[in-house]
Design a protein around this motif. Structure first.
Motif, PDB file in Angstrom:
ATOM      1  N   TRP A 421       0.848  -1.187   0.000  1.00  0.00           N
ATOM      2  CA  TRP A 421       0.000   0.000   0.000  1.00  0.00           C
ATOM      3  C   TRP A 421       0.887   1.242   0.000  1.00  0.00           C
ATOM      4  N   SER A 431     -10.717   3.029   3.936  1.00  0.00           N
ATOM      5  CA  SER A 431     -11.543   2.753   2.763  1.00  0.00           C
ATOM      6  C   SER A 431     -10.932   1.651   1.911  1.00  0.00           C
ATOM      7  N   ARG A 432      -9.606   1.652   1.791  1.00  0.00           N
ATOM      8  CA  ARG A 432      -8.912   0.609   1.024  1.00  0.00           C
ATOM      9  C   ARG A 432      -9.192  -0.767   1.643  1.00  0.00           C
ATOM     10  N   VAL A 434     -11.633  -1.670   3.660  1.00  0.00           N
ATOM     11  CA  VAL A 434     -13.045  -2.042   3.527  1.00  0.00           C
ATOM     12  C   VAL A 434     -13.324  -2.579   2.134  1.00  0.00           C
ATOM     13  N   ALA A 435     -12.715  -1.949   1.132  1.00  0.00           N
ATOM     14  CA  ALA A 435     -12.942  -2.389  -0.247  1.00  0.00           C
ATOM     15  C   ALA A 435     -12.377  -3.778  -0.499  1.00  0.00           C
ATOM     16  N   LEU A 436     -11.382  -4.174   0.302  1.00  0.00           N
ATOM     17  CA  LEU A 436     -10.757  -5.478   0.115  1.00  0.00           C
ATOM     18  C   LEU A 436     -11.453  -6.607   0.883  1.00  0.00           C
ATOM     19  N   SER A 444     -19.136  -5.215   7.170  1.00  0.00           N
ATOM     20  CA  SER A 444     -19.057  -3.817   6.760  1.00  0.00           C
ATOM     21  C   SER A 444     -18.385  -3.027   7.872  1.00  0.00           C
ATOM     22  N   ASP A 446     -17.916   1.142   9.398  1.00  0.00           N
ATOM     23  CA  ASP A 446     -18.163   2.579   9.391  1.00  0.00           C
ATOM     24  C   ASP A 446     -17.154   3.232  10.315  1.00  0.00           C
TER      25      ASP A 446
END
Length: 677
Positions: A421, A431-432, A434-436, A444, A446
């Motif tokens: 990264w 965010s990275r 979470v996307a993975l 999920s 927050d």
């Protein structure tokens, strides 16, 4: 709803023992005859009035073999007898009502000038007749006389007087069977020599024929107290309550007991529990002779055995209800309730106390609890890891012991980071990650605003997702909570505890608990410097652009005033922040919330029985709700004055929840809300 009928029973068959409960009674005194020598065996202790002659006479007796004869002296019509003496009695208490009775006999009509109280019983006090009976007929006859009076505080010399009232020596009056009882009811005569029956026991309180007497209920004989299936038109398949030799109370558990019971005599599986303050309605059909009173009562079983602890419910606001028989069927309705001051609830069983005499018949018992609005809450979500199934005593009954983990722990089973990264902000890094997260993880995340300096590059090399997220949250003065989200299996919330907002974590409403419901010997507030931090050492990554490499460095953020008071209390926080300025920003945020000595609260221990009323029940459901519980704001009302105001509201940081013995038990740990920690 408890709904009992006996349609499956065979007429004439005795119900099995496990289908009902008999409450037995020890021998119990129910009446006391205060008269000494009530069946008139001697003149000792008696006083003549009007110079009459007194004698124990065998010429007539109503009970035993003798009576007391009152023979006038031929001159005075004041002829009488004071059966208990004329000096004044101590058997009467001021303010209480008594009934005195005796049998009197004449063999000839009285003639001549008679006393105004001839052939009467009177109560004489302070030298004056205060109460008097009706007169016996002036003819040859045996008559029972009685007088009822209330003892007054000013009566210092109270005596019973049986009047002949004639002056003629040949006009003798006999009396026998003196009964002196508390109350306004004229009861059947008895003394300590009355023959015992299977239902009643008679005793002298002292010397025979020279002391008071008692009548007692005999101890219950369970062998002669039965419930039998019967038919009595127009009802069929009812039950007959038989109490042939002694009083007994018959209790009926709910529904068909053959289903609920097992060889261990366990009652009440999956039957609604009555809680303190509950009020239910009841109805049943009753047939009883018009010579019989039936006592309706109810009790609360507090565990699953007949022998378990009990409490008594109220019938129509009273300990019991008396239903007079009418020699026919009648439908009895009312309310049964458990007082609100009872410590715990239990299972309702309905009962009838009956006495020796004609049988009592019961049918169609229905007890109905008010309808309740179902309120389902998710207590915990996660993955079951182990299940133990155990056969319980009782047909078809099993117990499941389940071990599970919170759903968020599933994230530890997934690894990410096949590629390095680059440099990025806190928000971009989260965010990275979470996307993975793979779709199969069902998770999920927050996150709330946190200090957001740039993060150094990282060669992840397949790290567990949960560990990375927790590490990043801690590196930026945050914490990670597992929360419930109905759309996913696992949900993680990253927040700034210094800026905690219940509305952002699905707990917009405050959980209110009344301090009056807490055990004051367990409730404890404390403020300690043990957790206080005066120096934060923040790790950061120093970039060498020429070598394109990063070196681990550290910077100290110090609260000089706190160091002077408490000394060096160090907290080291490793991070991948890519600048010293960024490390200082985060370190100051950590030090800002950790430099104060926080209040904490322990001993907030309650059960659902203590969460009364609408507010209490709402607090109960919110504490159970896995979506609202974590980090919720709890307000404790009605705290005593010595408790610091800072702890009147606190964040729910942890504790335990158990369900045992039919109740939820909560033991909560709070930190003061105004400190933000």
């Amino acid at each position: 709803m408890i709904d009992v009928d006996w349609n499956l029973k065979t007429v004439g068959a005795t119900l099995p023992d496990e289908e009902y409960l008999i409450q037995t009674f020890a021998q119990e005194v129910i009446r006391r005859n205060r008269a000494t020598d009530p069946n008139c065996t001697a003149t000792a202790g008696k006083t003549a009035g009007g110079s009459a002659a007194l004698a124990a006479s065998a010429a007539w007796s109503q009970f035993g073999t003798t009576s007391i004869s009152i023979t006038p002296n031929g001159v005075s019509s004041a002829s009488s007898c004071f059966p208990q003496g004329a000096a004044g009695l101590t058997i009467f208490e001021a303010g209480k009502t008594y009934t005195v009775s005796a049998y009197v006999r004449l063999t000839v009509a009285q003639t001549g000038t008679l006393d105004v109280n001839a052939r009467r019983i009177s109560i004489r006090a302070n030298g004056v007749i205060q109460a008097v009976s009706a007169a016996a007929p002036n003819s040859a006859a045996v008559t029972r006389l009685s007088v009822t009076f209330t003892m007054q505080p000013g009566w210092t010399t109270t005596a019973i007087q049986v009047h002949n009232g004639s002056s003629v020596a040949a006009q003798v009056l006999w009396y026998d069977g003196l009964l002196v009882e508390e109350g306004a009811t004229l009861n059947t005569y008895y003394d300590g020599s009355t023959v015992d029956t299977t239902s009643y026991v008679y005793d002298w309180t002292g010397t025979v024929d020279a002391s008071a007497s008692t009548i007692s209920f005999a101890a219950t004989s369970p062998t002669s107290s039965l419930i039998v299936a019967a038919d009595t038109a127009p009802h069929t398949k009812i039950v007959r309550l038989e109490s042939n030799s002694s009083r007994a109370a018959f209790y009926i558990p709910p529904r068909d007991f053959s289903i609920l019971l097992n060889p261990a005599n366990e009652w009440f599986r999956n039957v609604k529990s009555m809680k303190p303050g509950d009020s239910w309605t009841y109805s049943f059909d009753l047939f009883a002779s018009n010579t019989v009173n039936v006592y309706v009562q109810a009790r609360i079983q507090r565990d699953a055995t007949k022998e378990g602890p009990v409490a008594f419910a109220e019938i129509d606001g009273q300990p019991f209800r008396v239903v007079p028989g009418i020699n026919g069927w009648q439908t009895i309705t009312g309310t049964v309730s458990l007082p609100a001051d009872e410590p715990v609830g239990g299972f309702l069983i309905f009962g009838w106390q009956v006495f020796p005499g004609p049988d009592v018949f019961v049918d169609n018992l229905v007890v109905t609890a008010p309808a309740e609005t179902e309120d389902r809450r998710l207590v915990i979500s996660g993955r079951i890891t182990n299940v133990t199934v155990q056969q319980m005593t009782g047909a078809g009954s099993i117990e499941l012991a389940v071990t599970g983990m919170g759903g968020i722990t599933d994230l530890d089973n997934y690894v990410i980071g096949d590629e390095p990264w680059g440099t990025e902000s806190y928000y971009a890094r989260v965010s990275r990650i979470v996307a993975l997260i793979p779709f199969s993880a069902g998770a999920s995340v927050d996150y709330a605003p946190l200090p957001s300096p740039i993060i150094a590059p990282r060669d992840v090399d397949a790290q567990p997702i949960l560990g990375i997220l927790s590490e990043i949250a801690g590196s930026f003065a945050g914490v990670a909570w597992p929360l419930y989200d109905p759309s996913v299996r696992s949900h993680l919330w990253i927040e700034d505890p210094a800026d905690r907002n219940p509305a952002l974590i699905f707990a917009a409403d405050i959980i209110e608990i009344d301090a009056c419901n807490l055990d004051r010997t367990q409730y404890e507030v404390s403020q300690s410097s043990d957790q206080l931090i005066t120096l934060v050492e923040m790790g950061w990554m120093d970039n060498d652009p020429i070598e394109d490499s990063y070196t681990n460095r550290a910077v100290q953020i110090i609260d000089e005033d706190a160091v002077a008071l408490y000394g060096n209390r160090r907290l080291s926080v490793p991070s991948e922040i890519a600048s010293e300025a960024g490390a200082i920003e985060v370190g100051e945020a950590i030090l800002d919330r950790a430099r104060l000595s926080d209040w904490s609260v322990t001993g907030v221990s309650v059960t659902n029985d203590q969460l009364a009323g609408a507010a209490g029940q709402l607090a109960l459901m919110r504490l159970l709700d896995g979506r609202l519980r974590p980090a919720s704001l709890v307000e404790v009302a009605n705290l005593p004055e010595w408790v610091p105001g800072a702890v009147s509201a606190g964040w729910l940081e942890g504790g335990s929840i158990e369900y045992r013995a039919g109740r939820w038990h909560f033991d909560l740990y709070l930190t003061a809300a105004d400190t933000g920690s």
